[in-house]
Design a protein around this motif. Structure first.
Motif, PDB file in Angstrom:
ATOM      1  N   ASP A 114     -53.169  12.177  -4.564  1.00 42.66           N
ATOM      2  CA  ASP A 114     -53.814  13.100  -5.493  1.00 42.66           C
ATOM      3  C   ASP A 114     -54.084  12.453  -6.854  1.00 42.66           C
ATOM      4  OD1 ASP A 114     -54.638  15.952  -6.004  1.00 42.66           O
ATOM      5  OD2 ASP A 114     -53.108  15.774  -7.580  1.00 42.66           O
ATOM      6  N   ARG A 115     -53.203  11.531  -7.262  1.00 44.79           N
ATOM      7  CA  ARG A 115     -53.335  10.886  -8.567  1.00 44.79           C
ATOM      8  C   ARG A 115     -53.201   9.364  -8.421  1.00 44.79           C
ATOM      9  NH1 ARG A 115     -49.625  14.794 -12.543  1.00 44.79           N
ATOM     10  NH2 ARG A 115     -50.249  16.778 -11.644  1.00 44.79           N
ATOM     11  N   PRO A 116     -54.153   8.733  -7.768  1.00 43.55           N
ATOM     12  CA  PRO A 116     -54.023   7.310  -7.435  1.00 43.55           C
ATOM     13  C   PRO A 116     -53.856   6.380  -8.639  1.00 43.55           C
ATOM     14  CG  PRO A 116     -56.257   8.104  -7.026  1.00 43.55           C
ATOM     15  CD  PRO A 116     -55.416   9.295  -7.268  1.00 43.55           C
ATOM     16  N   GLU A 117     -54.562   6.639  -9.729  1.00 46.68           N
ATOM     17  CA  GLU A 117     -54.454   5.753 -10.899  1.00 46.68           C
ATOM     18  C   GLU A 117     -53.070   5.870 -11.536  1.00 46.68           C
ATOM     19  OE1 GLU A 117     -57.594   6.274 -13.689  1.00 46.68           O
ATOM     20  OE2 GLU A 117     -59.186   5.849 -12.244  1.00 46.68           O
ATOM     21  N   GLU A 118     -52.594   7.098 -11.697  1.00 44.82           N
ATOM     22  CA  GLU A 118     -51.264   7.308 -12.269  1.00 44.82           C
ATOM     23  C   GLU A 118     -50.194   6.724 -11.346  1.00 44.82           C
ATOM     24  OE1 GLU A 118     -48.411  10.968 -13.901  1.00 44.82           O
ATOM     25  OE2 GLU A 118     -50.437  11.391 -13.156  1.00 44.82           O
ATOM     26  N   ALA A 119     -50.406   6.884 -10.029  1.00 39.74           N
ATOM     27  CA  ALA A 119     -49.448   6.376  -9.054  1.00 39.74           C
ATOM     28  C   ALA A 119     -49.375   4.851  -9.082  1.00 39.74           C
ATOM     29  CB  ALA A 119     -49.816   6.857  -7.656  1.00 39.74           C
ATOM     30  N   ALA A 120     -50.526   4.200  -9.269  1.00 40.65           N
ATOM     31  CA  ALA A 120     -50.549   2.734  -9.328  1.00 40.65           C
ATOM     32  C   ALA A 120     -49.777   2.231 -10.546  1.00 40.65           C
ATOM     33  CB  ALA A 120     -51.993   2.241  -9.369  1.00 40.65           C
ATOM     34  N   ALA A 121     -49.957   2.910 -11.683  1.00 40.76           N
ATOM     35  CA  ALA A 121     -49.231   2.526 -12.899  1.00 40.76           C
ATOM     36  C   ALA A 121     -47.731   2.780 -12.723  1.00 40.76           C
ATOM     37  CB  ALA A 121     -49.771   3.320 -14.090  1.00 40.76           C
ATOM     38  N   TYR A 122     -47.412   3.860 -12.062  1.00 36.36           N
ATOM     39  CA  TYR A 122     -46.017   4.217 -11.791  1.00 36.36           C
ATOM     40  C   TYR A 122     -45.350   3.146 -10.937  1.00 36.36           C
ATOM     41  CZ  TYR A 122     -42.489   6.876  -9.061  1.00 36.36           C
ATOM     42  OH  TYR A 122     -41.377   7.304  -8.402  1.00 36.36           O
ATOM     43  N   LEU A 123     -46.010   2.739  -9.867  1.00 34.34           N
ATOM     44  CA  LEU A 123     -45.449   1.725  -8.978  1.00 34.34           C
ATOM     45  C   LEU A 123     -45.286   0.391  -9.704  1.00 34.34           C
ATOM     46  CD1 LEU A 123     -44.502   1.011  -6.133  1.00 34.34           C
ATOM     47  CD2 LEU A 123     -46.862   0.468  -5.546  1.00 34.34           C
ATOM     48  N   ALA A 124     -46.243   0.067 -10.550  1.00 32.34           N
ATOM     49  CA  ALA A 124     -46.188  -1.198 -11.296  1.00 32.34           C
ATOM     50  C   ALA A 124     -45.025  -1.225 -12.278  1.00 32.34           C
ATOM     51  CB  ALA A 124     -47.500  -1.425 -12.035  1.00 32.34           C
ATOM     52  N   SER A 125     -44.532  -0.035 -12.668  1.00 29.19           N
ATOM     53  CA  SER A 125     -43.433   0.037 -13.638  1.00 29.19           C
ATOM     54  C   SER A 125     -42.055  -0.086 -12.984  1.00 29.19           C
ATOM     55  CB  SER A 125     -43.507   1.351 -14.420  1.00 29.19           C
ATOM     56  OG  SER A 125     -43.176   2.460 -13.598  1.00 29.19           O
ATOM     57  N   ILE A 126     -42.018  -0.178 -11.655  1.00 36.48           N
ATOM     58  CA  ILE A 126     -40.745  -0.333 -10.939  1.00 36.48           C
ATOM     59  C   ILE A 126     -40.452  -1.826 -10.808  1.00 36.48           C
ATOM     60  CG2 ILE A 126     -39.506   0.072  -8.777  1.00 36.48           C
ATOM     61  CD1 ILE A 126     -41.309   2.515  -8.334  1.00 36.48           C
ATOM     62  N   PRO A 127     -39.380  -2.323 -11.397  1.00 40.50           N
ATOM     63  CA  PRO A 127     -39.093  -3.754 -11.349  1.00 40.50           C
ATOM     64  C   PRO A 127     -39.090  -4.341  -9.941  1.00 40.50           C
ATOM     65  CG  PRO A 127     -37.690  -2.745 -12.988  1.00 40.50           C
ATOM     66  CD  PRO A 127     -38.411  -1.623 -12.290  1.00 40.50           C
ATOM     67  N   MET A 128     -38.626  -3.591  -8.958  1.00 35.78           N
ATOM     68  CA  MET A 128     -38.585  -4.097  -7.589  1.00 35.78           C
ATOM     69  C   MET A 128     -39.907  -3.940  -6.854  1.00 35.78           C
ATOM     70  SD  MET A 128     -34.702  -3.120  -6.341  1.00 35.78           S
ATOM     71  CE  MET A 128     -34.851  -4.087  -4.833  1.00 35.78           C
ATOM     72  N   GLN A 129     -40.887  -3.293  -7.533  1.00 43.67           N
ATOM     73  CA  GLN A 129     -42.267  -3.204  -7.038  1.00 43.67           C
ATOM     74  C   GLN A 129     -42.407  -2.505  -5.690  1.00 43.67           C
ATOM     75  OE1 GLN A 129     -45.273  -4.788  -8.911  1.00 43.67           O
ATOM     76  NE2 GLN A 129     -43.649  -3.974 -10.221  1.00 43.67           N
ATOM     77  N   ARG A 130     -41.523  -1.545  -5.417  1.00 43.90           N
ATOM     78  CA  ARG A 130     -41.670  -0.768  -4.192  1.00 43.90           C
ATOM     79  C   ARG A 130     -40.937   0.559  -4.341  1.00 43.90           C
ATOM     80  NH1 ARG A 130     -37.269  -0.320  -0.810  1.00 43.90           N
ATOM     81  NH2 ARG A 130     -35.499  -1.724  -1.172  1.00 43.90           N
ATOM     82  N   LEU A 131     -41.314   1.511  -3.496  1.00 46.40           N
ATOM     83  CA  LEU A 131     -40.617   2.785  -3.425  1.00 46.40           C
ATOM     84  C   LEU A 131     -39.478   2.681  -2.427  1.00 46.40           C
ATOM     85  CD1 LEU A 131     -43.772   5.058  -3.345  1.00 46.40           C
ATOM     86  CD2 LEU A 131     -42.138   4.902  -5.219  1.00 46.40           C
ATOM     87  N   GLY A 132     -38.472   3.519  -2.594  1.00 47.75           N
ATOM     88  CA  GLY A 132     -37.327   3.480  -1.706  1.00 47.75           C
ATOM     89  C   GLY A 132     -37.625   4.100  -0.354  1.00 47.75           C
ATOM     90  N   ASP A 133     -36.823   3.730   0.628  1.00 45.99           N
ATOM     91  CA  ASP A 133     -36.889   4.340   1.953  1.00 45.99           C
ATOM     92  C   ASP A 133     -35.924   5.528   1.970  1.00 45.99           C
ATOM     93  OD1 ASP A 133     -37.631   3.978   4.989  1.00 45.99           O
ATOM     94  OD2 ASP A 133     -35.476   4.343   4.909  1.00 45.99           O
ATOM     95  N   CYS A 134     -36.374   6.649   2.513  1.00 44.20           N
ATOM     96  CA  CYS A 134     -35.588   7.881   2.462  1.00 44.20           C
ATOM     97  C   CYS A 134     -34.214   7.735   3.102  1.00 44.20           C
ATOM     98  CB  CYS A 134     -36.351   9.015   3.138  1.00 44.20           C
ATOM     99  SG  CYS A 134     -37.834   9.541   2.250  1.00 44.20           S
ATOM    100  N   GLU A 135     -34.141   6.995   4.194  1.00 44.91           N
ATOM    101  CA  GLU A 135     -32.855   6.832   4.867  1.00 44.91           C
ATOM    102  C   GLU A 135     -32.118   5.579   4.415  1.00 44.91           C
ATOM    103  OE1 GLU A 135     -30.936   6.449   9.380  1.00 44.91           O
ATOM    104  OE2 GLU A 135     -33.084   6.834   9.127  1.00 44.91           O
ATOM    105  N   ASP A 136     -32.776   4.438   4.482  1.00 45.45           N
ATOM    106  CA  ASP A 136     -32.082   3.169   4.238  1.00 45.45           C
ATOM    107  C   ASP A 136     -31.699   2.948   2.777  1.00 45.45           C
ATOM    108  OD1 ASP A 136     -32.146   2.510   6.911  1.00 45.45           O
ATOM    109  OD2 ASP A 136     -34.022   1.391   6.762  1.00 45.45           O
ATOM    110  N   ASP A 137     -32.533   3.419   1.847  1.00 43.30           N
ATOM    111  CA  ASP A 137     -32.238   3.211   0.428  1.00 43.30           C
ATOM    112  C   ASP A 137     -31.536   4.407  -0.218  1.00 43.30           C
ATOM    113  OD1 ASP A 137     -33.384   0.609   0.183  1.00 43.30           O
ATOM    114  OD2 ASP A 137     -35.367   1.516   0.261  1.00 43.30           O
TER     115      ASP A 137
END
Length: 251
Positions: free
Chosen positions: A197-220
């Motif tokens: 829904d908000r691709p530009e905001e989401a891209a900036a959000y992901l770029a602000s995560i030092p590990m450069q990825r979102l967590g996995d619901c189970e494993d992380d």
């Protein structure tokens, strides 16, 4: 022996996303899991997967905004499994938008399904958690955003959960109940919707995560909750812990 063998856990919003990932991880370590939420079909799917993996689970349909339904959830859990040692308050309706955009009804629903439901369910479970109980409540780092535009209502509900959790940790620690908060970033259906829904905001959000990825619901997320509920974390109480790849500084 698995770390949570013999424990009984209630996980709200366990039909999908982070709640489901937590339920899977708890069951994998031996907990009997009561998966609850509004959509029975999703809950049954989660239970089927847990059973397939060799675990044990019970599906209980419940609208967490309904005080009577919450009481019935606790009663059904105790009747079926004999007790409750772990409570995970995950489910919540999210009031997103600017202050002018959020309707009163949406904000009220956010508080009813968030801090109020958390408050009620913690108190309902308290008698069963005494002695060896663990509460995990879910909040968000939205309350720490440098720019709160569009997140005021959401952050307000989540910060209220953090305050209630800290109070429970201080008041109930002597009763053998530990209460902690996690602030996760994970690739759940809700976050996928937001990314689309908000691709530009989401891209900036992901770029602000030092590990450069979102967590996995189970494993992380789920496996960390297991550790937090186990004897390995028996002296951890009253803490808010960001599971976000290093993005938030809680300060």
């Amino acid at each position: 022996m698995r770390r949570l063998e013999g424990k009984v856990a209630i996980v709200t919003g366990a039909g999908q996303g982070v709640g489901q990932g937590i339920a899977f991880a708890l069951a994998a370590e031996g907990a009997k899991v009561v998966v609850t939420g509004r959509t029975l079909k999703k809950l049954e799917s989660s239970c089927a997967e847990i059973t397939k993996r060799g675990g044990e689970a019970l599906a209980v349909e419940c609208d967490i905004k309904d005080r009577t339904a919450l009481a019935s959830l606790v009663s059904a859990s105790v009747k079926h499994y004999g007790g409750i040692q772990i409570l995970v308050n995950n489910a919540q309706e999210v009031p997103l938008g600017s202050l002018h955009e959020i309707e009163d009804e949406a904000l009220s629903a956010g508080f009813e399904s968030g801090p109020i439901a958390t408050f009620r369910l913690m108190k309902l479970c308290y008698p069963h958690l005494k002695g060896d109980g663990c509460i995990i409540n879910l909040a968000s780092s939205a309350g720490k955003r440098w720019d709160m535009s569009g997140y005021g209502g959401y952050a307000a509900t989540k910060e209220a959960i953090r305050s209630l959790s800290r109070a429970a940790a201080c008041e109930w620690g002597k009763d053998g109940i530990r209460t902690n908060v996690i602030l996760p970033h994970a690739l759940s259906p809700g976050l996928e919707w937001w990314i689309n829904d908000r691709p530009e905001e989401a891209a900036a959000y992901l770029a602000s995560i030092p590990m450069q990825r979102l967590g996995d619901c189970e494993d992380d997320i789920g496996k960390f909750v297991v550790s937090l509920c186990s004897e390995d974390s028996r002296y951890v109480n009253g803490q808010s812990i960001a599971l976000d790849g290093g993005q938030a500084f809680l300060g």
